[in-house]
Design a protein around this motif. Structure first.
Motif, PDB file in Angstrom:
ATOM      1  N   ALA A 253      42.178  20.520  18.090  1.00 38.62           N
ATOM      2  CA  ALA A 253      40.763  20.282  17.786  1.00 38.62           C
ATOM      3  C   ALA A 253      40.061  19.636  18.981  1.00 38.62           C
ATOM      4  CB  ALA A 253      40.640  19.391  16.549  1.00 38.62           C
ATOM      5  N   ILE A 254      40.736  18.689  19.641  1.00 38.25           N
ATOM      6  CA  ILE A 254      40.140  18.032  20.803  1.00 38.25           C
ATOM      7  C   ILE A 254      39.866  19.051  21.907  1.00 38.25           C
ATOM      8  CG2 ILE A 254      40.526  16.318  22.617  1.00 38.25           C
ATOM      9  CD1 ILE A 254      42.264  14.775  20.628  1.00 38.25           C
ATOM     10  N   ALA A 255      40.844  19.922  22.164  1.00 40.88           N
ATOM     11  CA  ALA A 255      40.678  20.913  23.221  1.00 40.88           C
ATOM     12  C   ALA A 255      39.775  22.065  22.798  1.00 40.88           C
ATOM     13  CB  ALA A 255      42.049  21.459  23.634  1.00 40.88           C
ATOM     14  N   GLY A 256      39.766  22.386  21.506  1.00 49.42           N
ATOM     15  CA  GLY A 256      38.961  23.505  21.028  1.00 49.42           C
ATOM     16  C   GLY A 256      37.475  23.212  20.969  1.00 49.42           C
ATOM     17  N   GLY A 257      37.101  21.946  20.803  1.00 52.61           N
ATOM     18  CA  GLY A 257      35.687  21.590  20.741  1.00 52.61           C
ATOM     19  C   GLY A 257      34.918  22.008  21.977  1.00 52.61           C
ATOM     20  N   PRO A 258      35.372  21.629  23.179  1.00 58.54           N
ATOM     21  CA  PRO A 258      34.662  22.065  24.387  1.00 58.54           C
ATOM     22  C   PRO A 258      34.639  23.577  24.556  1.00 58.54           C
ATOM     23  CG  PRO A 258      36.081  20.192  24.872  1.00 58.54           C
ATOM     24  CD  PRO A 258      36.405  20.625  23.476  1.00 58.54           C
ATOM     25  N   VAL A 259      35.708  24.264  24.141  1.00 61.53           N
ATOM     26  CA  VAL A 259      35.729  25.730  24.238  1.00 61.53           C
ATOM     27  C   VAL A 259      34.631  26.326  23.361  1.00 61.53           C
ATOM     28  CG1 VAL A 259      37.088  27.805  23.819  1.00 61.53           C
ATOM     29  CG2 VAL A 259      38.188  25.778  24.784  1.00 61.53           C
TER      30      VAL A 259
ATOM     31  N   ALA B 229      45.117  44.055  29.450  1.00 63.82           N
ATOM     32  CA  ALA B 229      45.404  45.490  29.523  1.00 63.82           C
ATOM     33  C   ALA B 229      44.357  46.311  28.776  1.00 63.82           C
ATOM     34  CB  ALA B 229      46.791  45.762  28.947  1.00 63.82           C
ATOM     35  N   PHE B 230      43.695  45.699  27.801  1.00 68.72           N
ATOM     36  CA  PHE B 230      42.639  46.398  27.080  1.00 68.72           C
ATOM     37  C   PHE B 230      41.274  46.236  27.756  1.00 68.72           C
ATOM     38  CE2 PHE B 230      45.788  46.033  23.684  1.00 68.72           C
ATOM     39  CZ  PHE B 230      45.697  47.282  23.098  1.00 68.72           C
ATOM     40  N   ILE B 231      41.049  45.066  28.369  1.00 67.72           N
ATOM     41  CA  ILE B 231      39.719  44.756  28.904  1.00 67.72           C
ATOM     42  C   ILE B 231      39.522  45.303  30.320  1.00 67.72           C
ATOM     43  CG2 ILE B 231      38.219  42.875  29.689  1.00 67.72           C
ATOM     44  CD1 ILE B 231      39.022  41.297  27.275  1.00 67.72           C
ATOM     45  N   PHE B 232      40.471  45.054  31.220  1.00 67.88           N
ATOM     46  CA  PHE B 232      40.241  45.367  32.628  1.00 67.88           C
ATOM     47  C   PHE B 232      40.050  46.861  32.923  1.00 67.88           C
ATOM     48  CE2 PHE B 232      42.369  41.133  33.268  1.00 67.88           C
ATOM     49  CZ  PHE B 232      41.211  40.501  33.718  1.00 67.88           C
TER      50      PHE B 232
ATOM     51  N   LEU C 157      32.212  41.025  29.532  1.00 68.16           N
ATOM     52  CA  LEU C 157      33.625  41.291  29.262  1.00 68.16           C
ATOM     53  C   LEU C 157      34.527  40.258  29.941  1.00 68.16           C
ATOM     54  CD1 LEU C 157      33.799  45.196  29.556  1.00 68.16           C
ATOM     55  CD2 LEU C 157      34.050  43.811  27.484  1.00 68.16           C
ATOM     56  N   VAL C 158      34.226  39.952  31.206  1.00 71.50           N
ATOM     57  CA  VAL C 158      35.027  38.947  31.922  1.00 71.50           C
ATOM     58  C   VAL C 158      34.872  37.582  31.250  1.00 71.50           C
ATOM     59  CG1 VAL C 158      35.305  37.715  34.108  1.00 71.50           C
ATOM     60  CG2 VAL C 158      34.932  40.186  34.110  1.00 71.50           C
ATOM     61  N   GLY C 159      33.648  37.250  30.844  1.00 72.82           N
ATOM     62  CA  GLY C 159      33.415  35.977  30.169  1.00 72.82           C
ATOM     63  C   GLY C 159      34.176  35.871  28.869  1.00 72.82           C
ATOM     64  N   ILE C 160      34.198  36.963  28.094  1.00 74.45           N
ATOM     65  CA  ILE C 160      34.947  36.976  26.833  1.00 74.45           C
ATOM     66  C   ILE C 160      36.437  36.778  27.110  1.00 74.45           C
ATOM     67  CG2 ILE C 160      35.676  38.451  24.915  1.00 74.45           C
ATOM     68  CD1 ILE C 160      32.867  39.661  24.940  1.00 74.45           C
ATOM     69  N   TYR C 161      36.920  37.408  28.169  1.00 77.99           N
ATOM     70  CA  TYR C 161      38.329  37.267  28.521  1.00 77.99           C
ATOM     71  C   TYR C 161      38.655  35.818  28.895  1.00 77.99           C
ATOM     72  CZ  TYR C 161      42.790  38.059  30.886  1.00 77.99           C
ATOM     73  OH  TYR C 161      44.109  38.009  31.264  1.00 77.99           O
ATOM     74  N   VAL C 162      37.803  35.202  29.705  1.00 76.26           N
ATOM     75  CA  VAL C 162      38.030  33.808  30.117  1.00 76.26           C
ATOM     76  C   VAL C 162      37.964  32.871  28.921  1.00 76.26           C
ATOM     77  CG1 VAL C 162      37.091  31.901  31.483  1.00 76.26           C
ATOM     78  CG2 VAL C 162      37.221  34.188  32.472  1.00 76.26           C
ATOM     79  N   LEU C 163      36.993  33.098  28.044  1.00 73.58           N
ATOM     80  CA  LEU C 163      36.877  32.256  26.855  1.00 73.58           C
ATOM     81  C   LEU C 163      38.091  32.432  25.939  1.00 73.58           C
ATOM     82  CD1 LEU C 163      33.088  32.709  25.995  1.00 73.58           C
ATOM     83  CD2 LEU C 163      34.211  30.593  26.751  1.00 73.58           C
ATOM     84  N   THR C 164      38.588  33.656  25.849  1.00 75.80           N
ATOM     85  CA  THR C 164      39.793  33.893  25.042  1.00 75.80           C
ATOM     86  C   THR C 164      40.983  33.141  25.614  1.00 75.80           C
ATOM     87  OG1 THR C 164      38.980  36.088  24.419  1.00 75.80           O
ATOM     88  CG2 THR C 164      41.335  35.662  24.119  1.00 75.80           C
ATOM     89  N   LEU C 165      41.118  33.161  26.943  1.00 72.97           N
ATOM     90  CA  LEU C 165      42.205  32.405  27.576  1.00 72.97           C
ATOM     91  C   LEU C 165      42.056  30.907  27.307  1.00 72.97           C
ATOM     92  CD1 LEU C 165      42.673  34.091  31.078  1.00 72.97           C
ATOM     93  CD2 LEU C 165      43.934  34.488  28.960  1.00 72.97           C
ATOM     94  N   ALA C 166      40.823  30.417  27.395  1.00 76.13           N
ATOM     95  CA  ALA C 166      40.590  28.997  27.126  1.00 76.13           C
ATOM     96  C   ALA C 166      40.966  28.644  25.691  1.00 76.13           C
ATOM     97  CB  ALA C 166      39.130  28.642  27.396  1.00 76.13           C
ATOM     98  N   LEU C 167      40.648  29.547  24.770  1.00 70.99           N
ATOM     99  CA  LEU C 167      40.999  29.310  23.364  1.00 70.99           C
ATOM    100  C   LEU C 167      42.516  29.324  23.175  1.00 70.99           C
ATOM    101  CD1 LEU C 167      39.900  28.915  20.505  1.00 70.99           C
ATOM    102  CD2 LEU C 167      39.920  31.402  20.237  1.00 70.99           C
ATOM    103  N   LEU C 168      43.198  30.233  23.853  1.00 75.28           N
ATOM    104  CA  LEU C 168      44.661  30.279  23.765  1.00 75.28           C
ATOM    105  C   LEU C 168      45.284  29.000  24.319  1.00 75.28           C
ATOM    106  CD1 LEU C 168      45.373  33.984  24.819  1.00 75.28           C
ATOM    107  CD2 LEU C 168      45.526  32.997  22.529  1.00 75.28           C
TER     108      LEU C 168
END
Length: 209
Positions: free
Chosen positions: A47-53, A127-130, A147-158
């Protein structure tokens, strides 16, 4: 009601040397407490890390769409999530957890395992995005940036949901030892538990940690 004196003082069970010579998968009361507390803290760390994301996602989509509504919604939600995480994190780390219920975790239990899982998932998502980026760039630069932003945000969420909690769980025992030595409230709670705890199934010792 009187209780028998513990066979060893708490400092004996907290010894790092004793922990090193004990099999890491050997069960003990101290390890049970540390692992349970680490699992709870790991949840709050997400939760602490997910808030900023969440707040970052709101800002990104607001910039890309030109509409501030997303940021106005997600930024406060992210702040509330982070504050709740900090409150829960501090609360569970300063008190003994309940151990009468089994806490089940599905994710990795170490930083190395968390990183490996995130890299694997990042490769699959990439592999799906690039492969779509060239055509997206041909249609307009903003599409590719999205698309790149969504990918970066997904990585941050992971990272927030996998790497951060797995790191917390992987260091649960070392962190518990440090806090018992530095937090008087937690130490008193552990000493009281040591004085009354008896293995309900045999003659297991209280430690090591």
């Amino acid at each position: 009601m009187t209780h028998l004196q513990p066979a060893h003082p708490l400092e004996h069970w907290l010894s790092p040397e004793l922990a090193r010579v004990s099999p890491p998968d050997a069960s003990s009361r101290l390890r049970q407490l540390a692992d349970a507390q680490g699992t709870l803290a790991a949840g709050w760390s997400s939760a602490i890390a997910g808030g900023p994301v969440l707040a970052l996602a709101g800002a990104f989509f607001s910039v890309m769409s030109g509409n501030p509504a997303t940021a106005l919604v997600l930024a406060p939600l992210g702040a509330v999530l982070m504050l709740l995480g900090i409150f829960g994190w501090k609360r569970v780390r300063s008190a003994l957890p309940r151990t009468d219920k089994v806490l089940i975790t599905r994710g990795p239990g170490s930083a190395r395992g968390g990183i490996a899982m995130v890299l694997f998932l990042a490769a699959i998502i990439g592999a799906f995005i690039f492969p779509t980026l060239p055509s997206a760039a041909a249609k307009g630069g903003s599409t590719a940036v999205t698309l790149v932003g969504i990918y970066v945000l997904t990585l941050a969420l992971l990272v927030a949901c996998i790497i951060v909690p797995s790191t917390v769980m992987g260091r649960a025992r070392q962190s518990f030892r440090l806090r018992v030595k530095t937090n008087p409230r937690l130490r008193r709670a552990v000493e009281e538990d040591l004085a009354v705890w008896r293995d309900p199934y045999g003659n297991a010792a209280y430690g090591p940690l």
